[in-house]
Design a protein around this motif. Structure first.
Motif, mmCIF file in Angstrom:
data_model
loop_
_atom_site.group_PDB
_atom_site.id
_atom_site.type_symbol
_atom_site.label_atom_id
_atom_site.label_comp_id
_atom_site.label_asym_id
_atom_site.label_seq_id
_atom_site.Cartn_x
_atom_site.Cartn_y
_atom_site.Cartn_z
ATOM 1 N N LEU A 96 0.837 -1.203 0.000
ATOM 2 C CA LEU A 96 0.000 0.000 0.000
ATOM 3 C C LEU A 96 0.869 1.249 0.000
ATOM 4 O O LEU A 96 0.602 2.224 -0.726
ATOM 5 C CB LEU A 96 -0.921 -0.021 1.221
ATOM 6 N N ALA A 97 1.939 1.236 0.800
ATOM 7 C CA ALA A 97 2.844 2.380 0.862
ATOM 8 C C ALA A 97 3.591 2.556 -0.460
ATOM 9 O O ALA A 97 3.812 3.692 -0.917
ATOM 10 C CB ALA A 97 3.837 2.200 2.005
ATOM 11 N N ALA A 98 3.968 1.445 -1.091
ATOM 12 C CA ALA A 98 4.681 1.527 -2.371
ATOM 13 C C ALA A 98 3.807 2.190 -3.438
ATOM 14 O O ALA A 98 4.297 2.985 -4.254
ATOM 15 C CB ALA A 98 5.108 0.132 -2.828
ATOM 16 N N ILE A 99 2.513 1.875 -3.418
ATOM 17 C CA ILE A 99 1.604 2.524 -4.364
ATOM 18 C C ILE A 99 1.523 4.014 -4.073
ATOM 19 O O ILE A 99 1.462 4.843 -4.994
ATOM 20 C CB ILE A 99 0.209 1.871 -4.314
ATOM 21 N N GLY A 100 1.549 4.376 -2.793
ATOM 22 C CA GLY A 100 1.529 5.793 -2.441
ATOM 23 C C GLY A 100 2.727 6.536 -3.017
ATOM 24 O O GLY A 100 2.600 7.670 -3.499
ATOM 25 N N VAL A 101 3.907 5.904 -2.985
ATOM 26 C CA VAL A 101 5.103 6.514 -3.573
ATOM 27 C C VAL A 101 4.942 6.653 -5.086
ATOM 28 O O VAL A 101 5.276 7.694 -5.673
ATOM 29 C CB VAL A 101 6.357 5.672 -3.234
ATOM 30 N N LEU A 106 2.814 9.281 -18.482
ATOM 31 C CA LEU A 106 1.651 9.453 -17.617
ATOM 32 C C LEU A 106 0.623 8.366 -17.878
ATOM 33 O O LEU A 106 0.047 7.798 -16.943
ATOM 34 C CB LEU A 106 1.035 10.833 -17.850
ATOM 35 N N LYS A 107 0.383 8.045 -19.150
ATOM 36 C CA LYS A 107 -0.588 7.008 -19.487
ATOM 37 C C LYS A 107 -0.150 5.665 -18.917
ATOM 38 O O LYS A 107 -0.938 4.921 -18.330
ATOM 39 C CB LYS A 107 -0.740 6.929 -21.007
ATOM 40 N N THR A 108 1.156 5.359 -19.042
ATOM 41 C CA THR A 108 1.676 4.086 -18.555
ATOM 42 C C THR A 108 1.632 4.021 -17.034
ATOM 43 O O THR A 108 1.133 3.054 -16.443
ATOM 44 C CB THR A 108 3.120 3.880 -19.051
ATOM 45 N N GLN A 109 2.142 5.048 -16.381
ATOM 46 C CA GLN A 109 2.141 5.085 -14.918
ATOM 47 C C GLN A 109 0.726 5.011 -14.366
ATOM 48 O O GLN A 109 0.443 4.263 -13.416
ATOM 49 C CB GLN A 109 2.791 6.380 -14.421
ATOM 50 N N GLY A 110 -0.161 5.810 -14.954
ATOM 51 C CA GLY A 110 -1.519 5.902 -14.422
ATOM 52 C C GLY A 110 -2.279 4.602 -14.515
ATOM 53 O O GLY A 110 -2.889 4.150 -13.539
ATOM 54 N N THR A 111 -2.242 3.950 -15.684
ATOM 55 C CA THR A 111 -3.029 2.725 -15.843
ATOM 56 C C THR A 111 -2.443 1.570 -15.030
ATOM 57 O O THR A 111 -3.188 0.767 -14.463
ATOM 58 C CB THR A 111 -3.122 2.328 -17.323
ATOM 59 N N GLU A 112 -1.128 1.488 -14.952
ATOM 60 C CA GLU A 112 -0.527 0.386 -14.191
ATOM 61 C C GLU A 112 -0.711 0.584 -12.688
ATOM 62 O O GLU A 112 -0.882 -0.395 -11.948
ATOM 63 C CB GLU A 112 0.944 0.238 -14.571
ATOM 64 N N THR A 113 -0.706 1.829 -12.233
ATOM 65 C CA THR A 113 -0.992 2.092 -10.817
ATOM 66 C C THR A 113 -2.445 1.760 -10.502
ATOM 67 O O THR A 113 -2.753 1.186 -9.448
ATOM 68 C CB THR A 113 -0.697 3.558 -10.475
ATOM 69 N N MET A 114 -3.346 2.097 -11.408
ATOM 70 C CA MET A 114 -4.757 1.745 -11.250
ATOM 71 C C MET A 114 -4.912 0.242 -11.088
ATOM 72 O O MET A 114 -5.658 -0.242 -10.224
ATOM 73 C CB MET A 114 -5.544 2.241 -12.462
ATOM 74 N N GLN A 115 -4.201 -0.537 -11.885
ATOM 75 C CA GLN A 115 -4.312 -1.994 -11.815
ATOM 76 C C GLN A 115 -3.741 -2.543 -10.508
ATOM 77 O O GLN A 115 -4.272 -3.495 -9.938
ATOM 78 C CB GLN A 115 -3.609 -2.614 -13.024
ATOM 79 N N LYS A 116 -2.673 -1.936 -10.003
ATOM 80 C CA LYS A 116 -2.120 -2.368 -8.714
ATOM 81 C C LYS A 116 -3.101 -2.080 -7.580
ATOM 82 O O LYS A 116 -3.252 -2.890 -6.649
ATOM 83 C CB LYS A 116 -0.795 -1.665 -8.453
ATOM 84 N N LEU A 117 -3.772 -0.945 -7.638
ATOM 85 C CA LEU A 117 -4.798 -0.632 -6.640
ATOM 86 C C LEU A 117 -5.932 -1.645 -6.696
ATOM 87 O O LEU A 117 -6.432 -2.092 -5.658
ATOM 88 C CB LEU A 117 -5.340 0.782 -6.872
ATOM 89 N N ASP A 118 -6.342 -2.014 -7.903
ATOM 90 C CA ASP A 118 -7.405 -3.007 -8.064
ATOM 91 C C ASP A 118 -7.008 -4.348 -7.460
ATOM 92 O O ASP A 118 -7.821 -5.026 -6.815
ATOM 93 C CB ASP A 118 -7.736 -3.197 -9.546
ATOM 94 N N GLU A 119 -5.761 -4.747 -7.680
ATOM 95 C CA GLU A 119 -5.289 -6.026 -7.140
ATOM 96 C C GLU A 119 -5.343 -6.046 -5.620
ATOM 97 O O GLU A 119 -5.794 -7.021 -5.004
ATOM 98 C CB GLU A 119 -3.862 -6.286 -7.624
#
Length: 400
Positions: free
Chosen positions: A287-292, A321-334
């Motif tokens: 969770l903290a890693a996603i915050g970073v 931005l497109k790459t970071q944003g979508t992959e972060t979204m998927q990590k949050l979903d997981e």
């Protein structure tokens, strides 16, 4: 690049917050909270669009002469962030963010006068006819034929993964008008009426059990030449222009909201050891890693904002931005699916509707976790796959 808000920016932020507090009904907030995709159910997106349209705030990025707000880049960023924080339903992007700017840039005066007001009001609801079987990421391979016959083009072929085609009354579409030579050189951009004879829509139900995308078939469909945007066989140039808008930013605020919801869930749910999930070292570390990572996404978004505010093209930063944003979204979903545990396996599609009014199993955040996870797997594909975005960054940044 200055990240602190000026007094004028703070006053504008307060104005937006006051407006949202007064106009976001509980039902609209619930719709935003229970959304399982970047595309909102038309009932709620159009209801919110009408509210914004009456205030003149429906198209922040449009020029004033076409009905835009006249806001600067920071004001548009503040508005998007505050809407995300307030839980406002997202607006359908196909008209406002995609074909609208294309019509402004390449359309005739008659097309601008007819379509732009209808896009603002929501009278026209658009879908995008790009992908085909065998022509997704390799869009230049598209084969939907458009043969000229007098003042019309006659269309035969199919489009696939067409979001909300079952609701749309209009489509912007790439068609093949020339088969010889370089594939990109034989593509034309058309606007068409979805009620035209010969158009049929077949639903595609996703893994989440939802009907969001479709396959659209064209059987001798006649489209007036007046529906062409740009010159014949120049549609590839128009399409690239549109993709600049499809890959735009605005992701950090929504991701922040999802991150905060995930932290709240972790304080409520229990871990396998019996304590609060937030106290589980492994979960807390991820969770903290996603915050970073979110800090990095936000900084990239501000870099893009600074470039736009200076009148410059953000270049490869938009791909980042497109790459970071979508992959972060998927990590949050997981992590969300892991957090809701057994509730992720319960199919409660009917209870997710904002107006369902029926009981559901478990906490409310358990309603949407699995559906979000499944639907958002497409985030790293649509708008130009992340592999393609990495190629762009490698070429323009690293010179590879």
């Amino acid at each position: 690049m200055h990240l602190d808000l000026s007094p004028d920016d703070l006053a504008f932020r307060d104005e937006v917050r006051t407006f949202l507090q007064a106009n976001l009904t509980p039902e609209l907030r619930r719709a935003g909270r229970r959304a399982t995709s970047v595309f909102m159910d038309r009932t709620y997106s159009l209801a919110w669009q009408r509210v914004l349209h009456s205030r003149g705030w429906v198209a922040p990025a449009w020029p004033v002469k076409y009905g835009g707000t006249g806001w600067n880049e920071m004001q548009r960023y503040i508005f998007a962030a505050e809407c995300a924080l307030a839980g406002a339903p997202s607006l359908a992007p196909m008209g406002l963010k995609m074909v609208g700017p294309v019509i402004m840039g390449y359309g005739t005066d008659a097309q601008k006068a007819h379509y732009l007001p209808r896009i603002l009001s929501g009278e026209d609801y658009w879908c995008q006819g790009y992908s085909e079987p065998g022509a997704g990421s390799d869009l230049a391979a598209l084969q939907l034929r458009a043969d000229r016959d007098g003042d019309s083009y006659v269309l035969n072929g199919t489009k696939i993964w067409t979001t909300h085609a079952h609701w749309a009354n209009r489509m912007f579409c790439l068609v093949r008008t020339l088969s010889e030579g370089k594939p990109q050189a034989g593509i034309t951009f058309l606007l068409l009426d979805m009620q035209t004879p010969g158009v049929s829509v077949r639903p595609i139900v996703t893994l989440a059990g939802e009907h969001e995308v479709n396959q659209v078939f064209f059987d001798n469909v006649r489209v007036p030449v007046s529906g062409r945007v740009g010159e014949e066989n120049q549609g590839w140039t128009v399409a690239k222009y549109l993709l600049e808008f499809e890959r735009g930013g605005g992701s950090a605020a929504g991701l922040r909201v999802s991150h905060e919801r995930l932290k709240a869930l972790a304080r409520e749910e229990r871990s396998d050891a019996g304590g609060a999930l937030i106290d589980d070292a492994g979960f807390r570390s991820r969770l903290a890693a996603i915050g970073v990572t979110l800090d990095a996404v936000e900084m990239t978004e501000h870099r893009v904002l600074a470039e736009l505010a200076s009148g410059r093209n953000p270049g490869p930063a938009s791909s980042m931005l497109k790459t970071q944003g979508t992959e972060t979204m998927q990590k949050l979903d997981e992590l969300m699916v892991e957090g809701i545990a057994a509730y992720a396996a319960v199919d409660q599609k009917a209870a997710r509707a904002p107006d369902a009014g029926q009981d559901f199993v478990g906490p409310e955040h358990g309603l949407t976790g699995m559906a979000r996870y499944l639907n958002n797997r497409a985030g790293s594909i649509y708008g130009g796959s992340n592999e393609i975005q990495r190629d762009i960054m490698a070429r323009l940044v690293l010179g590879l």
